[in-house]
Design a protein around this motif. Structure first.
Motif, PDB file in Angstrom:
ATOM      1  N   ALA A   1      -2.404  13.962  -2.391  1.00  0.00           N
ATOM      2  CA  ALA A   1      -2.539  12.410  -2.721  1.00  0.00           C
ATOM      3  C   ALA A   1      -2.258  11.429  -1.640  1.00  0.00           C
ATOM      4  O   ALA A   1      -2.602  10.405  -1.367  1.00  0.00           O
TER       5      ALA A   1
ATOM      6  N   ARG B   1      -4.220   8.372  -0.004  1.00  0.00           N
ATOM      7  CA  ARG B   1      -3.661   7.063  -0.318  1.00  0.00           C
ATOM      8  C   ARG B   1      -3.554   6.321   1.116  1.00  0.00           C
ATOM      9  O   ARG B   1      -4.235   5.399   1.312  1.00  0.00           O
TER      10      ARG B   1
ATOM     11  N   ILE C   1      -2.905   5.965  -7.677  1.00  0.00           N
ATOM     12  CA  ILE C   1      -3.138   7.507  -8.091  1.00  0.00           C
ATOM     13  C   ILE C   1      -1.952   7.900  -8.884  1.00  0.00           C
ATOM     14  O   ILE C   1      -0.610   7.953  -8.755  1.00  0.00           O
TER      15      ILE C   1
ATOM     16  N   VAL D   1       1.563   6.608  -5.195  1.00  0.00           N
ATOM     17  CA  VAL D   1       1.139   7.903  -5.979  1.00  0.00           C
ATOM     18  C   VAL D   1       2.391   7.896  -7.013  1.00  0.00           C
ATOM     19  O   VAL D   1       3.461   8.207  -6.467  1.00  0.00           O
TER      20      VAL D   1
END
Length: 415
Positions: free
Chosen positions: A351, A355, A377, A411
């Protein structure tokens, strides 16, 4: 006298037609001959020339056979066409020989009515002609193999379908034309189990190397003792149909803009993976991704520029995923990633890479103006108590909301 009586008796009861001809005219006929010529009695026929009953096209042959010189000769069996007293057509199998009748040279003719047999032969010839015409002009490929799978017969259509002449296929193993042995094995298994297959899918290799899709309709053949003796059937080239089906499937399951799975396809596939996790208690992680302030990009630079940004975004995310991971567009600027067999640290690492790469992704408008994107996210992982996929979607969506509310471009793991 007794001999004559016996002779006359035998003459009349013979099942085949017998006539005695003197000077090309009928001099004596048995009952079978009278019935064959459809006369009321023998008197209607006595004294009439034989040619009155012989078909004009057969009369030259008939005359030649009747006018032979000498004694003790006989004519070989031959077919003749005749016409009866009622004008009906008959086909006779005729044999004749020289005899003496009442002190004169004569010819005894015996004839067997072959009209029915001749009609049957004609029907068989017509049937064979029709079969041959169908066999040679059918678009599908007819084939027959023996018990070892060797092609015994194949129709000319094989040239249109596979590019081979029949002679290049007959005598060879059918499996030699399959691109994969597993295809042939699946066909064998099915036909041995059920005795037949209908619209059975498969592939074959064209002479030029192309692999084509085929549909097979076949049945097992058995000998008189009930033993398997081979296979007979028809193959049809369905390459165009399969291409269309695959294209329709692609259109139904793929997001038309980004080329990744659309909402329905993603959720259907994710549901299968979720049920597998329930059954085997394996790991499954769901990431909800949403582009930050995407509406502002559309408003400022236009939808064409926004579409290009979505395409670049999807391509960038795919680079970070494994073959086993699932990636789909749920709608608008909202996307979802499903990671199989990924721990929390591994999921966070993926993730964060996504990003960071999105933030660093260079984007330009058609006029050359630069702009950038960021993504928020939210992540949730499968729990033993989850009874449906919706639980993960709800938690990942809640985590995404937390990422948005805490400043975006970050995230957030589910609480």
């Amino acid at each position: 006298m007794n001999k004559f009586i016996d002779y006359s008796y035998l003459f009349d009861i013979m099942p085949v037609a017998v006539a005695i001809v003197v000077n090309d005219k009928l001099a004596k006929l048995n009952l079978a001959a009278v019935h064959l010529l459809e006369a009321n009695d023998e008197q209607m026929l006595l004294g009439r020339p034989v040619n009155d009953f012989v078909h004009p096209l057969d009369q030259p042959r008939s005359q030649g056979r009747l006018k032979k010189q000498g004694e003790n000769w006989e004519n070989a069996t031959s077919k003749f066409r005749i016409t009866t007293c009622k004008g009906n057509f008959r086909m006779l199998l005729v044999m004749s020989r020289a005899i003496h009748y009442e002190g004169r040279d004569a010819v005894m003719i015996s004839g067997m009515d072959m009209t029915g047999q001749n009609e049957m032969d004609e029907q068989m010839r017509q049937s064979e002609f029709n079969f041959r015409r169908l066999f040679e002009n059918m678009q599908d490929v007819y084939y027959r193999t023996d018990v070892k799978g060797i092609v015994q017969k194949v129709s000319p259509a094989v040239y249109k379908v596979l590019g081979y002449e029949p002679g290049e296929v007959e005598g060879k193993a059918a499996e030699a034309f399959y691109p994969q042995a597993s295809d042939r094995d699946a066909f064998k298994k099915e036909i041995m189990m059920n005795g037949m297959v209908n619209d059975f899918p498969g592939q074959m290799v064209h002479k030029d190397g192309r692999v084509i899709d085929i549909s097979i309709n076949s049945q097992a053949l058995f000998d008189d003792e009930g033993h398997f003796a081979g296979v007979e059937g028809i193959c049809r080239d369905v390459t165009q149909r399969k291409m269309l089906e695959r294209e329709l499937q692609r259109l139904a399951t793929t997001d038309s803009l980004t080329g990744i799975a659309n909402r329905r396809a993603f959720l259907e596939h994710a549901e299968h993976i979720f049920k597998s996790c329930q059954r085997y208690q394996t790991e499954m992680t769901l990431m909800m991704l949403d582009l930050d302030f995407f509406k502002a990009i559309n408003d400022k630079y236009g939808h064409q520029c926004g579409d290009a940004a979505l395409i670049h975004f999807a391509e960038t995310v795919k680079v970070e995923l494994r073959e086993s991971d699932l990636f789909g567009r749920l709608g608008g600027e909202e996307f979802c990633v499903l990671l199989q067999q990924a721990s929390r640290p591994e999921a966070m690492l993926v993730a964060e890479r996504i990003r960071a790469h999105i933030q660093a992704m260079p984007l330009n408008t058609p006029t050359g103006e630069s702009f950038s994107l960021t993504v928020s996210i939210g992540i949730a992982t499968y729990r033993a108590g989850d009874d449906r996929l919706g639980r993960l979607l709800e938690r990942s969506d809640k985590a995404l909301y937390q990422a948005k509310s805490h400043g975006r471009n970050q995230v957030t793991w589910e609480v």
